[in-house]
Structure formats: structure tokens, C-alpha cells
Design an enzyme around this catalytic site. Structure first.
Site, PDB file in Angstrom:
ATOM      1  CG  ASP A 252      -0.660  -0.560   2.379  1.00  0.00           C
ATOM      2  OD1 ASP A 252      -1.465  -1.191   3.054  1.00  0.00           O
ATOM      3  OD2 ASP A 252       0.510  -0.354   2.721  1.00  0.00           O
ATOM      4  CE  LYS A 274      -7.712   7.480   0.946  1.00  0.00           C
ATOM      5  NZ  LYS A 274      -8.793   7.670   1.892  1.00  0.00           N
ATOM      6  CG  MET A 387      -3.805   7.044  10.445  1.00  0.00           C
ATOM      7  SD  MET A 387      -4.920   5.633  10.347  1.00  0.00           S
ATOM      8  CE  MET A 387      -4.639   4.812  11.886  1.00  0.00           C
TER       9      MET A 387
HETATM   10  N1  SAH Z   1       0.992  -0.065  10.831  1.00  0.00           N
HETATM   11  C1  SAH Z   1       1.564   1.249  10.790  1.00  0.00           C
HETATM   12  C2  SAH Z   1       0.569   2.333  10.942  1.00  0.00           C
HETATM   13  C3  SAH Z   1      -0.345   2.464   9.777  1.00  0.00           C
HETATM   14  S1  SAH Z   1      -1.506   3.758  10.000  1.00  0.00           S
HETATM   15  C4  SAH Z   1       2.649   1.345  11.847  1.00  0.00           C
HETATM   16  O1  SAH Z   1       2.777   0.442  12.705  1.00  0.00           O
HETATM   17  O2  SAH Z   1       3.410   2.324  11.818  1.00  0.00           O
HETATM   18  C5  SAH Z   1      -0.786   5.034   9.065  1.00  0.00           C
HETATM   19  C6  SAH Z   1      -0.252   6.108   9.964  1.00  0.00           C
HETATM   20  O3  SAH Z   1       1.001   5.760  10.490  1.00  0.00           O
HETATM   21  C7  SAH Z   1       0.008   7.421   9.253  1.00  0.00           C
HETATM   22  O4  SAH Z   1      -1.164   8.160   9.104  1.00  0.00           O
HETATM   23  C8  SAH Z   1       0.968   8.075  10.209  1.00  0.00           C
HETATM   24  O5  SAH Z   1       0.293   8.589  11.325  1.00  0.00           O
HETATM   25  C9  SAH Z   1       1.791   6.909  10.676  1.00  0.00           C
HETATM   26  N2  SAH Z   1       3.034   6.771   9.880  1.00  0.00           N
HETATM   27  C10 SAH Z   1       3.382   5.734   9.107  1.00  0.00           C
HETATM   28  N3  SAH Z   1       4.602   5.927   8.570  1.00  0.00           N
HETATM   29  C11 SAH Z   1       5.033   7.108   9.035  1.00  0.00           C
HETATM   30  C12 SAH Z   1       6.220   7.864   8.848  1.00  0.00           C
HETATM   31  N4  SAH Z   1       7.216   7.422   8.081  1.00  0.00           N
HETATM   32  N5  SAH Z   1       6.333   9.050   9.472  1.00  0.00           N
HETATM   33  C13 SAH Z   1       5.356   9.502  10.265  1.00  0.00           C
HETATM   34  N6  SAH Z   1       4.193   8.833  10.471  1.00  0.00           N
HETATM   35  C14 SAH Z   1       4.036   7.649   9.874  1.00  0.00           C
END
Ligand code: SAH
Length: 466
Positions: A252, A274, A387
Site C-alpha cells: 500500500d 489509496k 493518522m
Molecule cells: N501499521 C503502521 C501504521 C499504519 S496507519 C505502523 O505500525 O506504523 C498510518 C499512519 O502511520 C500514518 O497516518 C501516520 O500517522 C503513521 N506513519 C506511518 N509511517 C510514518 C512515517 N514514516 N512518518 C510519520 N508517520 C508515519
């Protein structure tokens, strides 16, 4: 080729070690693994060798070396600081036709010891022929990361079921196909994951069906893999290995190009995220697609950002897989909160600041944030919001309304662990305004709590100081 690589069976055979220091101990440790009978001749022993002698792992003769010591031994190791003695033992051994190794003196050796990657019974030996031990060590370190820790168990399992496989599949070419499926499929994965019972059951099933139909249908499986927040260096060894063996990958939006680069080149890639203005594939459809591909016999890599079980809907996906009887495994990843905190220089907990840390989603449903606000504003706690960028004004307002100090230090880490990382810090009451000014592209996480002040107090290496 300067040396002939051989693997020597010296179980219960006599081996002489001359010298009792730490260098001698290193040799003894290696030789002991091959279960040789070791005699150490040295006036004194270092602590390591003394401990081994007390445990009965070796015999110590506390005296000077005697020319007669060489008689009847299979191998000789020399590790003393006495140059004349080193030479004398080497030449006596050579005269007697006994292979000899003198530590750090390749000119006095008739054999040398390789750097070893030990996944017994599997062994990989690396040698530079004495020219560049550092290169051998670097190569060994690379191979160590690449060869699964459980490979030895896999080899043992394969060895133990050899005869059964031969009986069930007498035909040679078909049996070869079986072994190929075995090594690249779910049976091997179960063993590498330490689930030998599941591996045994699946082996029984596979052999029974091979016996009936004469065919081995390839079995698909799903790898639900966390790829971390973006920096490919944060992948786990297991993630990388599975990325390189999958037939098809479902990825994704948050899985970066740098990470996709590491997926097997000829794997089919299916984007299920998306894009701007576009709709993501509904969760149910993604799950059904995984089921269909696995049933076709494919090894399906479901690549997720961060950790699959932290706001990753991993739980829902494995629910569908298990109800369809698909074999799967879950590989944890560095979640955004951990990766971003470390790369931004913000410890999530700290003795003087926060004794707990809460992860919440700031994803609003029908423009509403339904969160346990009193719990989120507790003192001595760090709050991490995933998020939360879109709902930031509402989020900060609600926290303050529920008792959070408007001056509470807060940070937004945008594109954490990636080359474009940016960190914006502000008191809670100003955070939404600052975010608007900075026009952050996302993904972003929000960290709220006094630990944020440590970012300026502590100075350490930050890979992408934003
Ligand atoms: N499973 C993922 C989270 C997915 S939800 C995890 O464990 O990290 C998606 C959210 O993760 C984004 O909206 C943001 O809030 C956060 N996120 C993911 N990658 C990121 C990054 N490189 N920098 C900052 N926030 C991040």
C-alpha cells in the site's frame, strides 16, 4: 586455490593445544564444538581455559611442551608468545605429518581455520587464505544476516524425514519437485518459525496427498510483513528474506519505493492502497485477493508499513486467512511511533517524564473523534497519535478541554525515518496552527508530552535531523 577446504571429523580424536592464553582458548572453543579430545600443554591457563578444564572439557598438563607430545595426535594448535617454541612445534608437527596451525603465523601453518557461519548441521566456511581476514569477517557478517537462524533445524528436519519422503514419492523427478516445494514453501517456514509440530502435520498431509495422486500441488501461503516506517535499514532479517522469496506482493501507499526495491525483481506487484483522489481497494477485497492468490499456490507477500498489528488491520486479514485454512505468518515491523521517536530524538518514556505511553488513532469518523479523553490527558504519560494530521485542530482542542495543559510540549514527525523527515515542535495550543503553516505532506505522527523537550536537551546522532 591456496588451501583445500575440507570438513574434518575429529569427534573423540586427540588434539594438542600448546599455550594457555586467550588466543588458545578461542581455538579450543571451536575445536570443542567438533567434540575432539583436547589436551592443553601450558604452565598456566587463562580463566576461560581453567573453567573448561574444571568442567572436564579438556585435559590440562601444567608443564612445558615436550617433543614427544606430538606423537599420536590428529591436529596441533600453537598459541604461545615464545617465537622459538612456535617454530619448533610447527616443524616437529610437519616432520611427523601432523597438520599444524600457529595462531597469526600463516607461514608456520599447514592448515588455517576459516570464519564460520554455524547453523549446524549446515556450515558455511569463509576464508581469505590468510591474506585479508578482515574481508572474511565482513563477508561472514553479511552471510550471518542472510542465513536464517533456524536453518540448522530445517536441515535436521529434512534429514529426519528423508526416508519417509523416499517411500511416499519413489519417483526421482517428482521427489525433487517435492524438495523444492519443501524448501521454498510453508513447511520450511513453519520450521524456521520454530513451529515444528505444524511443519510435521503439514508434511504428513502433503505426503499423503502425494501418495494418492502422485502429484504435489504447490501450496500457497501469505506473509504478513511489517516493513517499518520507511528507512529500509529498519527492516528485519526475516522481512527481507520473505520479500525476496515471494511470488506476488500486495503493497500500500505508505510502503516506500526504497523498500519495494528490495522485493524480488520478478515478483508480481499489486498496489492496493489509496492514491490521491482515488479509492483504496476495500479491506474485504484485499483479503479475498490474498486468499485467491494463495489458493493458486502463490507465496503472497502482504507488505505493510510499520507493524502489521499496530493500526494495520493485520488482525482482520489473518482472521480471513485462518478461516479459509491458508497458511500464513506475521512478521513484526518497527512501528511509526518507535521509528519516528528514535529518529527525531524523542524518548517515548523517561524516568523523569513519562512512565507510560499510549498509541491512539486520530482518524475521525463522520468528523468525530471518539476517544477516551480523560485517559489520554493523564499526567506522566506520552501520547502518540497516528493518522492525526487532518483532525489535529479538533484533537488539540479536545485534549485541552479535558484538562491537558495548553503549554504541553508536542511534536509532529512528518515522513519519519525518511530522507524528507521534518520535525515540528510547539506547545499543544499552537500545534495545529504550526502544522498548517508548515504544510506537511504526511504521513505524520503526533507526540504529546514533556518527553518532547528532551529532543533539544539530548544531543545524539539523528539520521535525518529535521
Ligand atoms: N501499521 C503502521 C501504521 C499504519 S496507519 C505502523 O505500525 O506504523 C498510518 C499512519 O502511520 C500514518 O497516518 C501516520 O500517522 C503513521 N506513519 C506511518 N509511517 C510514518 C512515517 N514514516 N512518518 C510519520 N508517520 C508515519
Amino acid at each position: 586455490m591456496k588451501h583445500l577446504p575440507i570438513f574434518l571429523d575429529i569427534k573423540d580424536r586427540p588434539v594438542l593445544v600448546v599455550g594457555g592464553g586467550e588466543l588458545a582458548a578461542r581455538k579450543v572453543e571451536s575445536v570443542l564444538k567438533a567434540e575432539a579430545r583436547i589436551t592443553v600443554v601450558a604452565e598456566d591457563l587463562c580463566q576461560t581455559l581453567q573453567d573448561m578444564a574444571e568442567k572436564g572439557s579438556l585435559e590440562h598438563q601444567a608443564r612445558a611442551f615436550d617433543d614427544g607430545d606430538i606423537a599420536g595426535v590428529d591436529l596441533v594448535f600453537v598459541a604461545t608468545e615464545d617465537e622459538d617454541l612456535n617454530r619448533r612445534v610447527s616443524s616437529l608437527s610437519q616432520d611427523a605429518g601432523v597438520p599444524v596451525n600457529v595462531v597469526d603465523r600463516i607461514d608456520l601453518c599447514t592448515f588455517i581455520m576459516p570464519a564460520l557461519i554455524d547453523r549446524s548441521p549446515m556450515l558455511v566456511a569463509v576464508s581469505s587464505g590468510g591474506d585479508a581476514p578482515i574481508i572474511a569477517r565482513v563477508l561472514k557478517a553479511r552471510l550471518e544476516t542472510f542465513i536464517p537462524a533456524g536453518l540448522g533445524r530445517l536441515a535436521e528436519f529434512a534429514g529426519a524425514c528423508r526416508d519417509r519422503v523416499k517411500d511416499a514419492i519413489p519417483e526421482g523427478p517428482l521427489r525433487l519437485r517435492f524438495w523444492e516445494h519443501f524448501i521454498h514453501g510453508p513447511i520450511a517456514e513453519y520450521i524456521l518459525a520454530g513451529q515444528e509440530e505444524a511443519a510435521g502435520n503439514l508434511l504428513d498431509e502433503t505426503l499423503a496427498s502425494a501418495g494418492e495422486s502422485g502429484d504435489i500441488t504447490s501450496r500457497g501461503e501469505v506473509y504478513l510483513v511489517g516493513s517499518g516506517p520507511g528507512d529500509p535499514d529498519l527492516l528485519t532479517f526475516r522481512a527481507l528474506r520473505l520479500m525476496q522469496q515471494a511470488d506476488v506482493v500486495l503493497h500500500d501507499r505508505l510502503v516506500t519505493d526504497d523498500i519495494m526495491e528490495l522485493v524480488r525483481k520478478d515478483a508480481e506487484r499489486i498496489f492496493v492502497g489509496k492514491r490521491r483522489g482515488d479509492h483504496a481497494m476495500p479491506q474485504e477485497e484485499i483479503s479475498q485477493l490474498m486468499v485467491r492468490l494463495a489458493k493458486e499456490g502463490k507465496r503472497v507477500l502482504r507488505l505493510k508499513s510499520g507493524d502489521p498489528f499496530v493500526f494495520g488491520r493485520g488482525g482482520e486479514e489473518i482472521d480471513v486467512l485462518s478461516s479459509e485454512g491458508i497458511h500464513f505468518q506475521v512478521v513484526p515491523g518497527v512501528t511509526a511511533a518507535n521509528g519516528c521517536a528514535a529518529y527525531a530524538g524523542i524518548p517515548l518514556t523517561h524516568r523523569d517524564h513519562a512512565q507510560s505511553c499510549v498509541f491512539v488513532t486520530g482518524h475521525a469518523k463522520d468528523d468525530q473523534l471518539d476517544l477516551d479523553w480523560p485517559m489520554l490527558v493523564r499526567p506522566s504519560q506520552t501520547l502518540v497519535v497516528y493518522m492525526g494530521l487532518d483532525s489535529l485542530p479538533m484533537l488539540t482542542e479536545k485534549l485541552i478541554a479535558h484538562g491537558a495543559d495548553p503549554k504541553t510540549p508536542a511534536a509532529i514527525v512528518d515522513n519519519g525515518t525518511r530522507p524528507g523527515q521534518r520535525v515540528v515542535t510547539a506547545p499543544l495550543e499552537d500545534l495545529a496552527r504550526r502544522a498548517r503553516e508548515e504544510d506537511l505532506p504526511g504521513p505524520s505522527i503526533i507526540i504529546v508530552g514533556s518527553v518532547v523537550t528532551l529532543r533539544d536537551r539530548l544531543s545524539w546522532f539523528k539520521p535525518f535531523p529535521g
